[in-house]
Design an enzyme around this catalytic site. Structure first.
Site, mmCIF file in Angstrom:
data_model
loop_
_atom_site.group_PDB
_atom_site.id
_atom_site.type_symbol
_atom_site.label_atom_id
_atom_site.label_comp_id
_atom_site.label_asym_id
_atom_site.label_seq_id
_atom_site.Cartn_x
_atom_site.Cartn_y
_atom_site.Cartn_z
ATOM 1 N N LYS A 257 0.828 -1.214 0.000
ATOM 2 C CA LYS A 257 0.000 0.000 0.000
ATOM 3 C C LYS A 257 0.853 1.252 0.000
ATOM 4 O O LYS A 257 0.412 2.312 -0.414
ATOM 5 C CB LYS A 257 -0.895 0.007 1.232
ATOM 6 C CG LYS A 257 -2.061 -0.930 1.093
ATOM 7 C CD LYS A 257 -3.004 -0.784 2.257
ATOM 8 C CE LYS A 257 -4.076 -1.857 2.145
ATOM 9 N NZ LYS A 257 -4.731 -2.163 3.387
ATOM 10 N N ARG A 258 2.054 1.131 0.518
ATOM 11 C CA ARG A 258 2.922 2.310 0.582
ATOM 12 C C ARG A 258 3.456 2.702 -0.794
ATOM 13 O O ARG A 258 3.846 3.830 -1.024
ATOM 14 C CB ARG A 258 4.077 2.059 1.544
ATOM 15 C CG ARG A 258 3.853 2.672 2.917
ATOM 16 C CD ARG A 258 4.903 2.257 3.901
ATOM 17 N NE ARG A 258 4.751 0.852 4.270
ATOM 18 C CZ ARG A 258 5.656 -0.077 4.109
ATOM 19 N NH1 ARG A 258 6.823 0.208 3.570
ATOM 20 N NH2 ARG A 258 5.430 -1.322 4.477
#
Ligand code: GLU
Length: 517
Positions: A257-258
């Site tokens: 997600k980063r």
């Protein structure tokens, strides 16, 4: 017999948004279907009832539509092979399970999770190779079954894995692969409540929907083996499989997600042009012939072949995505740029500028066309056009740098006011819209009309600065700071042109009054 017309599907579970990997899978299936002249359908795998939501489904459908991926059959479309929601197909799974039970390819399993666990531990202790389900229920007698039923146990239906063997399978991307099935368990197909598990539902539906090609993430490769065996048991030819390598981050690790927005709609909401996002995602594992990076959906469809998807994991690089967006933004006509930008402009741009002064606004936007990648960058850059800007630190420094700066501002204001430059656009702001070509549009001829144009302003100011006997650079910075409040942005003559004579004069004087002598 495999269906003569190619039929491909995207089968999302509505348990979350459409993320990058899902969008790529959908796109490759869509492109292959379009390239082969076949059908692309959506099948909603909603059997995880605890996590499936209508909100996620809507987000997935919107994400696909935003990317321009349309479907021929599925939600909101219907079709001859529906229903397209697995929870509406429970009868079909029951039927298929009964068929497999009847011909011995499946069996009823009454084991509780605790018993399964205990069985596995026992196998581990014996170190007898693979420790999975101990297959206790494979050979139950009718009496044992009846006893379990009497205890009120509800059976799962398990697939009876054929004798372990080395399978040779062909994957359209990986080529020929050998897989030993000895580590594959007898797996649960159907729960007691009649809800199927993924592999089973997938095969029943691929059969029922006459799917010819399955393109999906490589995490499903082993599922593919189980599915092939189930096809065999059902007596159906299996589709052609293609398992796409993972998308990695810049460091070659699994994308998290980063590293990227997990919801396609976040890209929409940030003003990423959908064609650019489409184009970029297409490149995550596939390449246009030659080293061409920018291509349209239609161009992709003309040349796309599943077999040309790469074998290596591709790396997601936000920088490159932004570069791609810039490529698209730069290709738009001024009118297209304005149209696309409207949702972002509305909060900052006066309504009249959007309607009666569209030509002027197009000019303003054109100044940024080379400088932005995504449309949400625009509003923050345009504020100076619609009101006297607050001075940022760099601009204030520029203004304070030269002690003579204040005099130049005042002198230039006076010069502009008294100059014989024609009246500027803003003095006509009430009625007339002027879309004079900017100098940055190199081929555009200067209009013959006597308007305040960037070229006329440049000639005039150069003569003014020369007469003043200062370097042009020392003039530009304070003037830009006074007019825009920042040291970045479009060329100075574009700035003057866009603001118009009256506003320039007023801003130059206002800035001068704030500079200490
Ligand atoms: N629902 C599965 C997924 O989202 C589909 C896999 C498949 O295409 O077979 O991963």
């Amino acid at each position: 017999m495999i269906h003569p017309t190619p039929r491909l599907r995207f089968a999302p579970s509505p348990t979350g948004p459409l993320h990058l990997g899902g969008a790529r899978t959908a796109m490759y299936n869509w492109a292959a279907a379009r390239a082969l002249g076949g059908t692309f359908l959506l099948r909603i795998e909603d059997t995880d009832q605890a996590r499936s939501t209508d909100a996620s489904l809507q987000i997935i459908l919107q994400g696909l539509r935003w990317l321009g991926i349309d479907w021929d059959e599925g939600p909101e479309k219907g079709g001859d092979f529906g229903p397209y929601f697995q929870m509406q197909r429970l009868g079909l799974y029951r039927q298929a399970a009964d068929h497999l039970l009847a011909d011995g390819h499946a069996y009823l399993c009454y084991c509780t999770p605790e018993e399964i666990d205990a069985g596995r531990k026992e196998m581990e202790a014996q170190k007898a190779g693979f420790a999975g389900y101990n297959r206790r229920c494979r050979s139950l007698t009718p009496a044992q079954r009846a006893a379990f039923e009497q205890q009120g146990r509800k059976p799962n239906v398990r697939f009876k894995m054929p004798e372990a063997r080395v399978m040779q399978v062909h994957d359209l991307i990986r080529g020929d692969v050998e897989v030993n099935t000895k580590e594959l368990d007898d797996w649960v197909m159907l729960r007691p409540d009649g809800v199927p598990l993924y592999n089973f539902a997938c095969v029943v539906d691929d059969v029922g929907m006459k799917i010819t090609h399955v393109v999906r993430g490589e995490e499903h490769f082993l599922n593919g083996i189980k599915q092939r065996l189930l096809f065999e048991a059902l007596g159906h030819e299996c589709p052609l499989y293609a398992h796409i390598p993972l998308i990695l981050n810049k460091d070659g690790k699994k994308l998290s997600k980063r590293d990227a927005d997990t919801n396609m709609l976040d890209y929409r909401d940030k003003g990423f042009p959908p064609e650019a996002v489409f184009n970029y995602i297409a490149l995550l594992g596939w390449g246009f012939s030659g080293d061409r990076d920018v291509f349209s959906r239609e161009e992709m469809v003309q040349v796309f072949r599943i077999e040309t998807i790469g074998k290596a994991g591709s790396k997601f690089d936000e920088e490159k995505l932004r570069w791609m967006c810039g490529e698209y933004v730069r290709r738009w006509t001024p009118a297209q740029l304005l149209e696309r930008s409207k949702p972002w402009l509305q909060p900052v741009v006066p309504a009249t500028a959007l309607t009666t002064h569209a030509g002027w606004l197009q000019n303003a936007l054109a100044c940024y066309q080379e400088r932005i990648a995504i449309l949400s960058e625009l509003p923050g850059k345009l504020g100076w056009l619609f009101g006297v800007p607050a001075m940022d630190e760099a601009a204030a420094k520029n203004l304070a740098k030269d002690p003579a700066g204040k005099q130049w501002l005042l002198a230039y204001a006076q010069h502009l006011e008294g100059s014989n430059l024609p009246p500027s656009w803003p003095s006509d702001r009430q009625g007339v819209d002027v879309a004079v070509p900017l100098p940055s549009k190199k081929d555009a001829p200067e209009p013959a009309c006597a308007f305040w144009t960037p070229a006329a302003i440049e000639r005039d100011s150069r003569a003014f600065v020369e007469a003043l006997g200062v370097k042009f650079g020392s003039f530009v910075h304070p003037v830009r700071a006074a007019l825009t409040g920042t040291d970045k942005g479009p060329g100075l003559f574009d700035v003057l042109f866009l603001l118009g004579k009256d506003a320039c004069v007023a801003r130059l004087r206002a800035a001068a009054s704030h500079v200490a002598l």
